[in-house]
Scaffold this active site. Structure first.
Site, mmCIF file in Angstrom:
data_model
loop_
_atom_site.group_PDB
_atom_site.id
_atom_site.type_symbol
_atom_site.label_atom_id
_atom_site.label_comp_id
_atom_site.label_asym_id
_atom_site.label_seq_id
_atom_site.Cartn_x
_atom_site.Cartn_y
_atom_site.Cartn_z
ATOM 1 N N ARG A 23 52.770 34.556 48.936
ATOM 2 C CA ARG A 23 51.801 35.422 49.585
ATOM 3 C C ARG A 23 50.415 34.809 49.429
ATOM 4 O O ARG A 23 49.983 34.482 48.324
ATOM 5 C CB ARG A 23 51.836 36.810 48.939
ATOM 6 C CG ARG A 23 50.803 37.785 49.466
ATOM 7 C CD ARG A 23 51.057 39.163 48.856
ATOM 8 N NE ARG A 23 50.072 40.144 49.282
ATOM 9 C CZ ARG A 23 48.983 40.474 48.589
ATOM 10 N NH1 ARG A 23 48.733 39.893 47.424
ATOM 11 N NH2 ARG A 23 48.150 41.380 49.044
ATOM 12 N N ASN A 60 49.829 47.066 45.487
ATOM 13 C CA ASN A 60 49.425 46.305 44.308
ATOM 14 C C ASN A 60 49.375 47.294 43.160
ATOM 15 O O ASN A 60 48.681 48.312 43.239
ATOM 16 C CB ASN A 60 48.041 45.675 44.507
ATOM 17 C CG ASN A 60 48.025 44.654 45.631
ATOM 18 O OD1 ASN A 60 49.078 44.315 46.175
ATOM 19 N ND2 ASN A 60 46.849 44.175 45.979
ATOM 20 N N PHE A 89 45.641 35.951 35.297
ATOM 21 C CA PHE A 89 46.979 36.532 35.433
ATOM 22 C C PHE A 89 48.053 35.476 35.684
ATOM 23 O O PHE A 89 49.216 35.801 35.852
ATOM 24 C CB PHE A 89 46.998 37.494 36.637
ATOM 25 C CG PHE A 89 46.106 38.692 36.503
ATOM 26 C CD1 PHE A 89 44.732 38.593 36.667
ATOM 27 C CD2 PHE A 89 46.657 39.931 36.231
ATOM 28 C CE1 PHE A 89 43.913 39.710 36.560
ATOM 29 C CE2 PHE A 89 45.847 41.058 36.119
ATOM 30 C CZ PHE A 89 44.475 40.947 36.286
ATOM 31 N N HIS A 136 41.514 39.663 52.787
ATOM 32 C CA HIS A 136 41.565 39.897 51.341
ATOM 33 C C HIS A 136 40.118 39.982 50.844
ATOM 34 O O HIS A 136 39.641 39.120 50.106
ATOM 35 C CB HIS A 136 42.351 38.774 50.653
ATOM 36 C CG HIS A 136 42.782 39.099 49.245
ATOM 37 N ND1 HIS A 136 44.088 39.211 48.864
ATOM 38 C CD2 HIS A 136 42.055 39.344 48.127
ATOM 39 C CE1 HIS A 136 44.158 39.502 47.575
ATOM 40 N NE2 HIS A 136 42.933 39.579 47.102
ATOM 41 N N TYR A 157 49.310 47.679 38.785
ATOM 42 C CA TYR A 157 49.172 47.018 37.485
ATOM 43 C C TYR A 157 49.398 47.955 36.296
ATOM 44 O O TYR A 157 50.054 47.600 35.347
ATOM 45 C CB TYR A 157 47.793 46.355 37.356
ATOM 46 C CG TYR A 157 47.618 45.181 38.289
ATOM 47 C CD1 TYR A 157 47.928 43.895 37.877
ATOM 48 C CD2 TYR A 157 47.164 45.352 39.591
ATOM 49 C CE1 TYR A 157 47.784 42.809 38.720
ATOM 50 C CE2 TYR A 157 47.026 44.264 40.456
ATOM 51 C CZ TYR A 157 47.331 43.005 40.010
ATOM 52 O OH TYR A 157 47.201 41.928 40.860
ATOM 53 N N GLU A 208 51.467 42.844 44.539
ATOM 54 C CA GLU A 208 50.827 42.311 43.340
ATOM 55 C C GLU A 208 51.263 43.153 42.159
ATOM 56 O O GLU A 208 51.334 44.374 42.259
ATOM 57 C CB GLU A 208 49.290 42.371 43.435
ATOM 58 C CG GLU A 208 48.685 41.449 44.455
ATOM 59 C CD GLU A 208 47.157 41.461 44.438
ATOM 60 O OE1 GLU A 208 46.557 41.930 43.442
ATOM 61 O OE2 GLU A 208 46.565 41.009 45.430
ATOM 62 N N TRP A 223 51.430 38.539 40.757
ATOM 63 C CA TRP A 223 50.028 38.101 40.820
ATOM 64 C C TRP A 223 49.624 37.604 39.452
ATOM 65 O O TRP A 223 49.680 38.356 38.509
ATOM 66 C CB TRP A 223 49.088 39.245 41.239
ATOM 67 C CG TRP A 223 47.656 38.756 41.286
ATOM 68 C CD1 TRP A 223 46.754 38.733 40.254
ATOM 69 C CD2 TRP A 223 46.992 38.182 42.430
ATOM 70 N NE1 TRP A 223 45.565 38.183 40.675
ATOM 71 C CE2 TRP A 223 45.680 37.843 41.999
ATOM 72 C CE3 TRP A 223 47.365 37.924 43.755
ATOM 73 C CZ2 TRP A 223 44.751 37.254 42.857
ATOM 74 C CZ3 TRP A 223 46.430 37.347 44.591
ATOM 75 C CH2 TRP A 223 45.138 37.016 44.140
ATOM 76 N N GLU A 278 44.526 45.840 49.807
ATOM 77 C CA GLU A 278 43.820 46.904 49.083
ATOM 78 C C GLU A 278 42.765 47.595 49.945
ATOM 79 O O GLU A 278 41.594 47.696 49.564
ATOM 80 C CB GLU A 278 43.195 46.366 47.788
ATOM 81 C CG GLU A 278 44.230 45.833 46.825
ATOM 82 C CD GLU A 278 43.673 45.406 45.473
ATOM 83 O OE1 GLU A 278 42.463 45.551 45.240
ATOM 84 O OE2 GLU A 278 44.474 44.922 44.647
#
Ligand SMILES: *[C@@H]1O[C@H](CO)[C@@H](O)[C@H](O)[C@H]1NC(C)=O
Ligand SMILES: *[C@@H]1O[C@H](CO)[C@@H](O)[C@H](O)[C@H]1NC(C)=O
Ligand SMILES: *[C@@H]1O[C@H](CO)[C@@H](O)[C@H](O)[C@H]1NC(C)=O
Length: 512
Positions: free
Chosen positions: A106, A338, A466, A150, A340, A407, A450, A196
Site C-alpha cells: 500500500r 487504520n 513503526f 494521504h 492502533y 494500517e 504500518w 484518514e
C-alpha cells in the site's frame, strides 16, 4: 491453585513472551497461521508518498501542504525532504518486499509530483516514477494498493482557493484521480481515495495539529491564527465526501467496466469502550463512534450524517442536497480502517455545544487509554481485542461491508535496536484478533502493517517509528525481529510455534 486462564498464561509464558497474558486476551494462547486466512485475503505493508519518497524538489515536484508545514518548523525542525529516499531506492525496496513475502503493498501517489500545478499538465517524470514503481511491484507478483490522497494536498491549490474548504477542490481532485485511473488503472486494482478522511478534517481544521493547521480559540493548539474550529472541519469533511463520491462515480462509469478494480475510502479509528457502565458513558461512547466513524460511514452506507451529529452540530454541519445524497450513498467497494489502539470514553455533555472533539466526549484524557500500559512512553498500549470490537461493530451496524485493515502497527522509539519484541507481540495479537473477528463473520479482506520501514512520521517526525525495517543515517535498511516474524508468518509458519518466537522467548527469559 491456578485458574485455567492463569494456567494457560503460565504455559504460554514458557512458549511465548512476557506481558501479553495481562491483556486477558485468550487468542494470544491460540496459535494460527497464514493458512487460517482465506487464500484471496491479502497481507501486506505500507508507506505513503510524502513520508517515504524524499526527492521533494526533484524532477518537477512542487510542495504539498506537508512540505510547507514541516519547513515552517511545525514538526520539531524535521521534514521529509530526503526521508528514506524511496524515490531513488524503490527497486531495492521492492526486493525487500519480495524477500519478506509481501502479497500486497500500500502506497500513495503524490498529487503535486504527478500534477505540479494541482490541475492541468501531467509531469512526465512523476508519471514515469509511478509507472516504474507499479511495474516493479506487479512484475514481482505484489498487488499494488494505491491511495490518491494521504494528507499531502498541493500547496498551490491551498493558496489558490483554500484547499478542502472550497468546493473547487472536488473537481480538481476528480481530474487528478482521472489521470491516475487512466495511467495506472490497468495494473492498480485497489484504489483508496482518501487516507484518514476523518482525521485529516479533525487534525487540520479542528485541532490545528496538522496541515493546513487551522483552528480557532479556545479549541486546538495554542496560538491558532486562522480557521474556525466550529465549522471548518465539517466543511472540509463534506467536500472530501463529495470528492470521494464523484471520484467513485467516475471510476465506476469509465474505468471499472474494463479495469475491474475496486474503490474505497479510509478512516482512522480508535476502538472505544465506556469508561464506566453508566448510561452517560455508554451514550458518550456511541456518540464518539458516530462522530469518528459515522461522520463518513453513515452518508456512505445510509445516505446521510448520523442523527446525533445533525442534532448536536445543527447548521454547522452542511446538508446534502438530494442529488448529492444519491451520489454519496453506496459509493464504495470497501472501507479501509487504520487502527492502533483503544480508548475509554467518559461523558462530557457539558461541552456539547463546542467543537467536534470536545463535542463528543472526553477523549483520550489521562487514564483513558486501554490495555497494558507500556513502561516505554513511545509505545502504544496494547489491546488487540479493540480490533475485533471495531470489526464486529462494523459488521453489525453497517451491514458487513468489505473491510481492509490499511494500517496497524506498534510505535517505538526510533533507534538501531533491531530486537523489537514488543512489535512482534503487537503484530501477533492484532492479526489474531482480526482472525477472531473474521471467524465470527467479519468481511475483512486484507491487512497492511504500518509501516514497511521507518519513515518520516506525520505525528512524530523521526523520534519514533513503526517500521519492520530500520533505516539508518546512510539510508541503509535493516530488518528488525518483526520483519523476520512477519516474513515467517507470510511464508506459512505458525504464529506462535516458529523460530522467531523461540528467539523472542529466549531473549525475554534471559532478561527476566
Ligand atoms: C503563543 O504566543 C505567545 C505570545 O505571542 C508566545 O509567547 C508563545 O510562545 C506562543 N506559543 C506557541 C506554542 O507558539
Ligand atoms: C465561526 O463561524 C461561525 C458560523 O459562521 C461564527 O458564528 C463564529 O463566530 C466563527 N468563529 C470564529 C472564531 O471566527
Ligand atoms: C458473533 O456474531 C454474532 C452475530 O452477529 C454476535 O451476536 C456475537 O456477539 C458475535 N460475537 C463476538 C464475540 O463478537
Amino acid at each position: 491453585m491456578l485458574t485455567q486462564n492463569q494456567l494457560k498464561c503460565h504455559l504460554h509464558l514458557l512458549l511465548l513472551v512476557v506481558g501479553v497474558c495481562t491483556n486477558n486476551w485468550d487468542l494470544t494462547l491460540a496459535d494460527y497461521s497464514r493458512l487460517d486466512f482465506p487464500s484471496d485475503f491479502v497481507f501486506g505493508a505500507g508507506t505513503s508518498a510524502y513520508q517515504v519518497e524524499g526527492a521533494a524538489f526533484e524532477d518537477g515536484r512542487t510542495p504539498s501542504i506537508w512540505d510547507t508545514y514541516a519547513h515552517a518548523g511545525n514538526s520539531g525542525g524535521a521534514n521529509a525532504d530526503i526521508t528514506c529516499d524511496g524515490y531513488h531506492k524503490y527497486k531495492e525496496d521492492v526486493q525487500l518486499m519480495v524477500e519478506m513475502g509481501l502479497e500486497a503493498f500500500r502506497f500513495s501517489i503524490s498529487w503535486s509530483r504527478l500534477i505540479p500545478n494541482g490541475r492541468g499538465q501531467v509531469n512526465p517524470m512523476g508519471l514515469q516514477y509511478y509507472n516504474n514503481f507499479i511495474n516493479e511491484l506487479v512484475s514481482h507478483g505484489i498487488q499494488p494498493h494505491a491511495v490518491l490522497f494521504h494528507s499531502d494536498h498541493p500547496q498551490i491549490l491551498e493558496d489558490e482557493y483554500g484547499g478542502w474548504l472550497s468546493r473547487k477542490s472536488v473537481d480538481d481532485f476528480v481530474a487528478y484521480a482521472d489521470v491516475c485511473f487512466r495511467e495506472f488503472g490497468n495494473r492498480v486494482l485497489h484504489w483508496t481515495t482518501f487516507n484518514e478522511a476523518n482525521i485529516f478534517s479533525l487534525g487540520g481544521y479542528d485541532q490545528g495539529l496538522s496541515p493546513p493547521k487551522r483552528c480557532s480559540f479556545p479549541f486546538g493548539i495554542k496560538n491558532c491564527t486562522r480557521g474556525n474550529s466550529s465549522i471548518e472541519p465539517y466543511i472540509a469533511g463534506h467536500n472530501i465526501l463529495l470528492a470521494h463520491a464523484s471520484t467513485a462515480r467516475l471510476y465506476n462509469k469509465i474505468y471499472k467496466p474494463k479495469q475491474n478494480g475496486l474503490i474505497g475510502i479510509n478512516l482512522y479509528t480508535f476502538w472505544f469502550v465506556p469508561y464506566t457502565n453508566s448510561i452517560e458513558d455508554r451514550l458518550a461512547t456511541q456518540r464518539t463512534i458516530d462522530f469518528y466513524i459515522g461522520w463518513f460511514l453513515n452518508p456512505l452506507v445510509f445516505g446521510d450524517y448520523p442523527e446525533v451529529m445533525k442534532k448536536n452540530a445543527r447548521t454547522r454541519l452542511p446538508a446534502f442536497t438530494k442529488p448529492e445524497l444519491v451520489l454519496v450513498k453506496g459509493s464504495f467497494d470497501f472501507i479501509g480502517f487504520n487502527h492502533y489502539y483503544s480508548l475509554k470514553i467518559k461523558d462530557k455533555s457539558s461541552s456539547l455545544e463546542t467543537n467536534i472533539r470536545d463535542l463528543i466526549a472526553d477523549i483520550g484524557s489521562d487514564g483513558t487509554t486501554i490495555g497494558e500500559e507500556n513502561t516505554d512512553p513511545n509505545q502504544y498500549p496494547v489491546f488487540p481485542w479493540g480490533l475485533q470490537g471495531l470489526l464486529e461493530y462494523i459488521k453489525q451496524a453497517y451491514g458487513n461491508p468489505p473491510i481492509y485493515i490499511h494500517e496497524n502497527g506498534q510505535r517505538m522509539k526510533r533507534d538501531n535496536d533491531l530486537n523489537d519484541t514488543p512489535r512482534v507481540e503487537y503484530l501477533h495479537g492484532f492479526i489474531g484478533s482480526m482472525l477472531d473477528a473474521m471467524r465470527n463473520g467479519s468481511n475483512t479482506r486484507g491487512y497492511f502493517y504500518w509501516s514497511f520501514m521507518d519513515v518520516y512520521e506525520l505525528l512524530y517526525g523521526y523520534d519514533s517509528a513503526f517500521g519492520l525495517y530500520y533505516v539508518d543515517e546512510d539510508l541503509i535498511r535493516y530488518p528488525k525481529l518483526s520483519a523476520h516474524w512477519y516474513s515467517g508468518f507470510l511464508k506459512g509458519r505458525n504464529a506462535v510455534d516458529n523460530e522467531i518466537f523461540h528467539q523472542v522467548d529466549e531473549k525475554s527469559s534471559a532478561s527476566s
